[in-house]
Write an enzyme that holds these catalytic residues in place. Structure first.
Site, PDB file in Angstrom:
ATOM      1  N   HIS A   1       0.828  -1.213   0.000  1.00  0.00           N
ATOM      2  CA  HIS A   1       0.000   0.000   0.000  1.00  0.00           C
ATOM      3  C   HIS A   1       0.865   1.268   0.000  1.00  0.00           C
ATOM      4  CE1 HIS A   1       1.006   0.869   4.181  1.00  0.00           C
ATOM      5  NE2 HIS A   1       0.847  -0.421   4.428  1.00  0.00           N
TER       6      HIS A   1
ATOM      7  N   GLU B   1      -2.032  -7.039   7.362  1.00  0.00           N
ATOM      8  CA  GLU B   1      -0.715  -6.947   7.990  1.00  0.00           C
ATOM      9  C   GLU B   1      -0.679  -7.810   9.246  1.00  0.00           C
ATOM     10  OE1 GLU B   1       2.302  -6.860   7.844  1.00  0.00           O
ATOM     11  OE2 GLU B   1       2.801  -4.754   7.442  1.00  0.00           O
TER      12      GLU B   1
END
Length: 231
Positions: free
Chosen positions: A11, A90
């Site tokens: 990202h 994550e």
């Protein structure tokens, strides 16, 4: 059948990334610089002529924001199937979410593990240290973390393969992507640190994932040149 590949982007740069704070399941939005970097990534992927059959992100806001910007620049937003998969989130850092990176990696983990230089720790050692030290009990065990990462990405690859193969555009997170690459190519012992907007390519063949490239910044760099020329 066309070969199956996952183009996995980290990202764009977020608020917490910019000030060096731990960001796992906690979430902050992309900064203006982060948004610009992902615009460049999208333009670079488009310029390379890549064709995507499927788009997938984690369910965290920063990856959703990233995949939306990138798809818009590629001209494929709303034109290919898209879904979110929380398995490619994550790592969960538990009670250490929001802590400064240095406090965890230079303070907590060396005290817990007895290893002075945390940069030499394996992902398994890091995960075990975080799990042991997390007073909230939220952090994942290595086995849980490893399993969800592998199953998440393999599920995406199988979905593309069922459609006859092709490319999937995937947006995930730095530690998660690095862990995947490390699990698939354990001979490469260095711990990977991936830049925002980098691309890691995973090939899926005969039921197995293989690392083709890791942390490629060429797409984002090419897109940045295109943006610069348009100003």
């Amino acid at each position: 059948m066309t070969e199956t590949k996952l183009y996995i982007a980290r990202h764009g740069k977020t608020m917490f990334n910019s000030i060096g704070r731990i960001q796992g399941w906690a979430d902050t939005p992309l900064t203006k610089v982060g948004e610009e970097g992902i615009r460049a990534l999208g333009l670079g992927l488009k310029a390379d002529g890549l064709d995507f059959k499927l788009a997938v992100s984690s369910d965290l806001g920063r990856t959703v924001q990233t995949i939306t910007i990138a798809q818009r620049e590629m001209g494929i937003l709303g034109k290919i199937p898209y879904y979110q998969d929380k398995r490619i989130r994550e790592w969960c850092f538990g009670s250490f979410e929001g802590m400064y990176d240095a406090e965890l990696f230079s303070g907590v983990l060396p005290r817990i593990s007895g290893i002075v230089d945390s940069a030499s720790m394996s992902f398994e050692e890091i995960a075990n240290g975080i799990y042991e030290a997390d007073t909230a009990g939220w952090a994942e065990t290595w086995d849980v973390l490893r399993s969800r990462i592998l199953s998440g990405f393999e599920s995406i690859a199988r979905e593309v393969e069922k459609q006859g193969g092709g490319n999937a555009f995937v947006v995930s997170h730095g530690m998660t992507i690095a862990t995947l690459a490390d699990l698939l190519d354990p001979e490469d012992k260095k711990r990977l640190v991936l830049d925002n907007g980098s691309i890691t390519v995973i090939k899926y063949e005969n039921g197995k994932m293989q690392v083709e490239s890791v942390g490629d910044m060429s797409y984002r760099q090419r897109g940045a040149e295109i943006l610069a020329q348009s100003k």
